[in-house]
Each structure stands twice: as structure tokens, then as C-alpha cells.
Design a protein around this motif. Structure first.
Motif, PDB file in Angstrom:
ATOM      1  N   VAL A  16       0.737  -1.329   0.562  1.00  0.00           N
ATOM      2  CA  VAL A  16       0.340  -0.088   0.036  1.00  0.00           C
ATOM      3  C   VAL A  16       0.639   1.088  -0.273  1.00  0.00           C
ATOM      4  N   ILE A  17       0.744   2.320  -0.726  1.00  0.00           N
ATOM      5  CA  ILE A  17       1.244   3.852  -0.993  1.00  0.00           C
ATOM      6  C   ILE A  17       0.074   4.288  -0.732  1.00  0.00           C
ATOM      7  N   HIS A  18       0.151   5.509   0.581  1.00  0.00           N
ATOM      8  CA  HIS A  18      -1.098   5.816   1.123  1.00  0.00           C
ATOM      9  C   HIS A  18      -0.191   7.090   0.729  1.00  0.00           C
ATOM     10  N   PRO A  19      -0.021   8.253  -0.150  1.00  0.00           N
ATOM     11  CA  PRO A  19       0.019   9.670  -0.735  1.00  0.00           C
ATOM     12  C   PRO A  19      -0.170  10.583   0.230  1.00  0.00           C
ATOM     13  N   ALA A  20      -0.954  10.603   0.975  1.00  0.00           N
ATOM     14  CA  ALA A  20      -1.236  11.829   2.283  1.00  0.00           C
ATOM     15  C   ALA A  20       0.152  11.970   2.770  1.00  0.00           C
ATOM     16  N   GLY A  21       1.280  11.362   2.697  1.00  0.00           N
ATOM     17  CA  GLY A  21       2.323  10.948   3.441  1.00  0.00           C
ATOM     18  C   GLY A  21       3.091  11.885   2.836  1.00  0.00           C
ATOM     19  N   LEU A  22       3.129  11.675   1.248  1.00  0.00           N
ATOM     20  CA  LEU A  22       4.571  12.383   0.918  1.00  0.00           C
ATOM     21  C   LEU A  22       4.491  14.049   1.169  1.00  0.00           C
ATOM     22  N   PRO A  23       5.196  14.748   0.788  1.00  0.00           N
ATOM     23  CA  PRO A  23       5.401  15.947   0.968  1.00  0.00           C
ATOM     24  C   PRO A  23       4.264  16.675  -0.156  1.00  0.00           C
ATOM     25  N   GLY A  24       3.943  17.734   1.128  1.00  0.00           N
ATOM     26  CA  GLY A  24       3.064  18.960   0.475  1.00  0.00           C
ATOM     27  C   GLY A  24       1.108  18.004   0.653  1.00  0.00           C
ATOM     28  N   MET A  25       1.466  16.950   0.459  1.00  0.00           N
ATOM     29  CA  MET A  25       0.433  16.296   0.919  1.00  0.00           C
ATOM     30  C   MET A  25      -0.983  16.094   1.735  1.00  0.00           C
ATOM     31  N   ALA A  26      -0.274  15.815   3.363  1.00  0.00           N
ATOM     32  CA  ALA A  26      -1.397  15.786   4.556  1.00  0.00           C
ATOM     33  C   ALA A  26      -2.023  16.770   3.868  1.00  0.00           C
ATOM     34  N   GLU A  27      -1.341  18.109   3.810  1.00  0.00           N
ATOM     35  CA  GLU A  27      -2.653  19.232   3.788  1.00  0.00           C
ATOM     36  C   GLU A  27      -3.898  19.252   2.884  1.00  0.00           C
TER      37      GLU A  27
ATOM     38  N   GLY B 131     -19.378   3.533   6.101  1.00  0.00           N
ATOM     39  CA  GLY B 131     -17.584   4.151   6.034  1.00  0.00           C
ATOM     40  C   GLY B 131     -17.586   5.361   6.336  1.00  0.00           C
ATOM     41  N   TRP B 132     -16.148   5.792   6.121  1.00  0.00           N
ATOM     42  CA  TRP B 132     -15.503   7.089   6.918  1.00  0.00           C
ATOM     43  C   TRP B 132     -14.916   8.104   5.835  1.00  0.00           C
ATOM     44  N   THR B 133     -14.562   9.792   6.489  1.00  0.00           N
ATOM     45  CA  THR B 133     -13.791  10.667   6.084  1.00  0.00           C
ATOM     46  C   THR B 133     -13.394  10.568   7.054  1.00  0.00           C
ATOM     47  N   VAL B 134     -11.854  11.013   7.017  1.00  0.00           N
ATOM     48  CA  VAL B 134     -10.534  11.146   7.460  1.00  0.00           C
ATOM     49  C   VAL B 134      -9.894  12.246   6.663  1.00  0.00           C
ATOM     50  N   ALA B 135      -9.325  13.269   7.174  1.00  0.00           N
ATOM     51  CA  ALA B 135      -9.368  14.890   6.022  1.00  0.00           C
ATOM     52  C   ALA B 135      -8.492  15.863   7.196  1.00  0.00           C
ATOM     53  N   PRO B 136      -7.964  16.229   6.503  1.00  0.00           N
ATOM     54  CA  PRO B 136      -7.100  18.014   7.415  1.00  0.00           C
ATOM     55  C   PRO B 136      -8.616  18.797   8.111  1.00  0.00           C
ATOM     56  N   GLU B 137      -7.708  19.394   9.055  1.00  0.00           N
ATOM     57  CA  GLU B 137      -8.951  20.159  10.402  1.00  0.00           C
ATOM     58  C   GLU B 137     -10.137  21.080   9.046  1.00  0.00           C
ATOM     59  N   SER B 138      -8.722  21.505   8.707  1.00  0.00           N
ATOM     60  CA  SER B 138      -9.760  23.040   7.598  1.00  0.00           C
ATOM     61  C   SER B 138     -10.661  22.081   6.360  1.00  0.00           C
ATOM     62  N   TYR B 139     -10.848  20.943   6.657  1.00  0.00           N
ATOM     63  CA  TYR B 139     -11.797  20.796   5.716  1.00  0.00           C
ATOM     64  C   TYR B 139     -13.007  19.968   6.215  1.00  0.00           C
ATOM     65  N   MET B 140     -12.830  20.077   7.276  1.00  0.00           N
ATOM     66  CA  MET B 140     -13.617  19.032   8.203  1.00  0.00           C
ATOM     67  C   MET B 140     -14.740  19.987   8.797  1.00  0.00           C
ATOM     68  N   PRO B 141     -15.007  21.022   9.108  1.00  0.00           N
ATOM     69  CA  PRO B 141     -16.256  22.776   8.928  1.00  0.00           C
ATOM     70  C   PRO B 141     -17.608  21.201   7.759  1.00  0.00           C
ATOM     71  N   ASP B 142     -16.726  21.820   6.571  1.00  0.00           N
ATOM     72  CA  ASP B 142     -17.513  21.720   4.953  1.00  0.00           C
ATOM     73  C   ASP B 142     -17.715  20.107   4.983  1.00  0.00           C
ATOM     74  N   LEU B 143     -17.051  18.975   5.519  1.00  0.00           N
ATOM     75  CA  LEU B 143     -17.418  17.744   5.922  1.00  0.00           C
ATOM     76  C   LEU B 143     -18.380  17.764   6.508  1.00  0.00           C
ATOM     77  N   VAL B 144     -18.256  17.782   7.690  1.00  0.00           N
ATOM     78  CA  VAL B 144     -19.551  17.931   8.843  1.00  0.00           C
ATOM     79  C   VAL B 144     -21.155  18.380   8.199  1.00  0.00           C
ATOM     80  N   ALA B 145     -19.986  20.152   7.932  1.00  0.00           N
ATOM     81  CA  ALA B 145     -21.945  20.507   7.494  1.00  0.00           C
ATOM     82  C   ALA B 145     -22.648  19.470   6.699  1.00  0.00           C
ATOM     83  N   VAL B 146     -22.032  19.338   5.280  1.00  0.00           N
ATOM     84  CA  VAL B 146     -22.795  18.065   4.353  1.00  0.00           C
ATOM     85  C   VAL B 146     -23.256  16.592   4.289  1.00  0.00           C
ATOM     86  N   SER B 147     -22.185  16.798   5.461  1.00  0.00           N
ATOM     87  CA  SER B 147     -22.571  14.778   5.905  1.00  0.00           C
ATOM     88  C   SER B 147     -23.795  15.212   6.667  1.00  0.00           C
TER      89      SER B 147
END
Length: 389
Positions: A219-230, A250-266
């Protein structure tokens, strides 16, 4: 008088799976070889089933709350993504639970895509993902996999770089991809990450099958690559890896900057899955690192059996996942024609019209997750008879 149809539905295409499944379900006579849909005949972990049964009688699980999902499941999901990516995620602050993986994908698209934006996908891509892009107001922008009969599907990295234009805001990708089983290697992910950083793109990563890999792939998860975590939104599902399709979690895991919108849509969409399913999924996901290997080995046996049955025919070799494709246009017919011919041989498989631009109607998809090796043997004779080959 014809009813007015909302413009957002203009390009929503049928996926064909429901129609083929209904044919197989309703038919008289010997059972069909079920190669048409993403079901699996291997049951979930026994502990997960027992936890579901117990939850059906517990008041705490008979609840909408918490609206963002049960705490243990969020913690387990965040830890799972952290371990694969190398990025530290907090379940309480960076995870929201959805009613299945595709619901999570739609939520992520609604939280990131403006009407008129382009969303970069591979060609082909599962029609259900394409439909959700369109429901969110976006337009799929296709980057083709390269198809070599008898070989693996490979990402066209030059086409990828060319495809990123001013209207592209999001990439929606999965590895192994559905329906091809195409796998992004380390160089592919580095190229993808570089483009995301350069053009300030969000990556929505569909991880429904990311650990269902064959031939020793990692498995290669790209969030660990430079500049991708955010900029990486990870959407997972209990359906494929945990074999809990009917649980619809299902589950959605994301940077905190996205979470308010992800929660609002959910909260404006499906809210959360049924309460009795969530802790069972947490149980299965928590132990999956130790229980997954035999299941993947069995899937690999089934893949290899189908490849041996179809040896010499123009098929793409999947690096993972549940399905492979046969290019029917080599025989002067489309996938739908072969699908209909195979019904007379008691084989049910789904055509792919609308699943891509370069790769679509000229292919037929075979799903090997729902039939044991013993029943898959003999498929080659039936396919060749239907092809007239």
C-alpha cells in the motif's frame, strides 16, 4: 406532458449492475455464474457479526447520535489511516462517518467542488463515481490508463500532466482502481502529488480497496508525500476490505481545514449509518491488519483462475481489487453484446458503456469476488463460445 428534468441529471448514466443482477436473481433454471456486481461470498469476521447482533438489542446503538459517528469508530478509522499514511490524524477532530463509502465520496465532492469545476479521474472509472461528480456540479476530466492485452493497466503520466488545466480543482483517484485493478506505483504517486502541490489541488482518495493488492504489492498512501497531508481527503469503506457490504458504513479522514464543510454536508445529507452497524465495523477494522491476509490470498486465487481461463484473450491483468476487463471490440462487438450472449451460457457480467471515454463500451467487466474457484473454472469455454472464437 413531459416532466421537467433537473439539469444536474442530464449526464447521469445507468451503471448496468442493477439490471444484470435482477436478471440473475429472477431467472429460472440453474444458477448463474455471478460476475456482474461487487458482492462477496466470503463472510465478515465472526466478531463483527456478533457485535452487530448484540447492538440490535442495546439502546445506546439505537440512536442517531453522535451525528458525526460513534467515537470508537472515528478513533479506529483515524488510527487506521494514520498507520497507512504516516500522518497523525485525530478521530475526534478529523473524522466523520458516512453511510457507505460512496456517500462519503459524494460528501467530499459537495464540500470541495464548485459548479463547473473539473474533477480529474482515470479512464475508465466506475460509473457510480462519475455520477457523483456530476451530482456535485462537476465535470469528469479523464486521464487514460494504458491498456496492453495480457498486461497490467498503467497510468499515462504524460496525459496526467497535460490534463491539469485551469478548471481542474480536485483529483478523485483510487488504487487499485475500479474497475481495472490498475495500481499506482511510487513514481505514479510522486507525479500525482507534484501536480496537486503545483496547482493547489485537493486529492479525494477512494481507499475502498487499497489493501486488496496482489503479487506482493504494498500500500502507498499519498497523504504521507511532501505537501499532501494538508490536501488529501481519505474516504474508506467497510464494504470491500471488511466484507461488510450490507452494513453501509464509511469514514472520511481529512485535514482539519476541510472538516467544517465535510461535517456540514454530512449533516445535510444522510447524517450517519444505522447505529447497530458502526461498532461492528470498528471491531472489524481494528483487527483487519491481522485477518486480511487469507482473504486477499483467496481473491488472488480467484483472479489467477479467471486469468488462466481467459488466457490468450485481450484482458487487462488487475494488480488488485475485485474485477478485470475483457476488450470485446477486438471481436467486432461491444461489451453489451457479449454480456447478452453470455446470458445464454448462464454467465452474468456487466457492460461498461459510460464508464470512460477511451475505455468504456468496448469492454466487459468480470467480478471474481462472489464465486469460488471451483465455479470459476470453465468460464473460458463459455466466453469463447459467446465470442465465436
Amino acid at each position: 406532458m413531459p416532466r421537467h428534468r433537473p439539469a444536474r441529471l442530464a449526464h447521469i448514466a445507468g451503471i448496468g449492475v442493477d439490471r444484470m443482477g435482477a436478471i440473475a436473481d429472477d431467472a429460472d433454471g440453474p444458477p448463474f455464474l455471478r460476475l456482474e456486481n461487487l458482492d462477496v461470498d466470503i463472510p465478515p469476521d465472526a466478531e463483527a457479526i456478533a457485535r452487530t447482533v448484540r447492538a440490535a438489542s442495546e439502546d445506546s446503538d439505537n440512536s442517531y447520535l453522535p451525528f458525526v459517528g460513534q467515537s470508537r469508530l472515528r478513533e479506529v478509522a483515524a488510527r487506521h489511516v494514520s498507520e497507512l499514511s504516516g500522518v497523525a490524524y485525530d478521530g475526534a477532530r478529523q473524522c466523520v462517518i458516512s453511510a457507505g463509502g460512496l456517500s462519503g465520496i459524494l460528501n467530499a465532492l459537495l464540500a470541495t467542488v464548485e459548479v463547473g469545476d473539473e474533477v480529474l479521474v482515470t479512464d475508465p472509472t466506475y460509473a457510480g463515481l462519475l455520477n457523483r461528480i456530476r451530482l456535485a456540479g462537476g465535470t469528469p476530466k479523464y486521464v487514460p490508463f494504458r491498456f496492453t492485452p495480457g498486461g497490467e493497466w498503467k497510468l499515462d503520466r504524460e496525459a496526467l500532466a497535460t490534463a491539469v488545466g485551469p478548471r481542474v480543482r480536485v483529483m478523485l483517484l483510487m488504487s487499485p482502481s475500479m474497475p481495472t485493478g490498475g495500481y499506482f506505483d511510487a513514481d505514479d504517486w510522486r507525479a500525482i502529488a507534484a501536480l496537486c502541490v503545483q496547482h493547489d489541488l485537493t486529492l479525494i482518495l477512494d481507499t475502498a480497496m487499497e489493501r486488496l493488492l496482489y503479487d506482493g504489492r504494498q500500500v502507498i498512501h499519498p497523504a504521507g508525500l511532501p505537501g499532501m497531508a494538508e490536501r488529501t481527503i481519505t474516504v474508506g469503506s467497510s464494504a470491500k476490505e471488511l466484507r461488510m457490504i450490507g452494513w453501509r458504513v464509511g469514514w472520511t479522514v481529512a485535514p482539519e481545514s476541510y472538516m467544517p464543510d465535510l461535517v456540514a454536508v454530512s449533516l445535510a445529507n444522510v447524517v450517519v449509518p444505522v447505529g447497530i452497524a458502526q461498532d461492528a465495523v470498528a471491531t472489524a477494522l481494528a483487527q483487519s491488519a491481522h485477518t486480511l491476509a487469507p482473504y486477499v490470498s483467496e481473491l488472488e486465487r480467484r483472479r489467477d483462475t479467471v486469468l488462466e481461463e481467459l488466457k490468450g484473450l485481450p484482458v487487462g491483468v488487475p494488480a488488485g481489487g475485485w474485477s478485470l476487463l475483457l476488450r470485446t471490440s477486438d471481436f467486432g462487438i461491444d461489451g453489451q453484446t457479449l454480456s447478452e450472449r453470455l446470458l445464454t451460457h448462464r454467465v452474468c457480467a456487466t457492460a461498461m458503456k459510460g464508464w470512460g471515454e477511451t475505455h468504456g463500451a468496448q469492454y466487459l467487466r468480470f467480478v471474481f469476488s462472489n464465486e469460488p474457484v471451483e465455479r470459476l473454472r470453465g468460464l473460458g469455454d463459455k466466453v469463447r463460445a459467446a465470442l465465436g472464437a
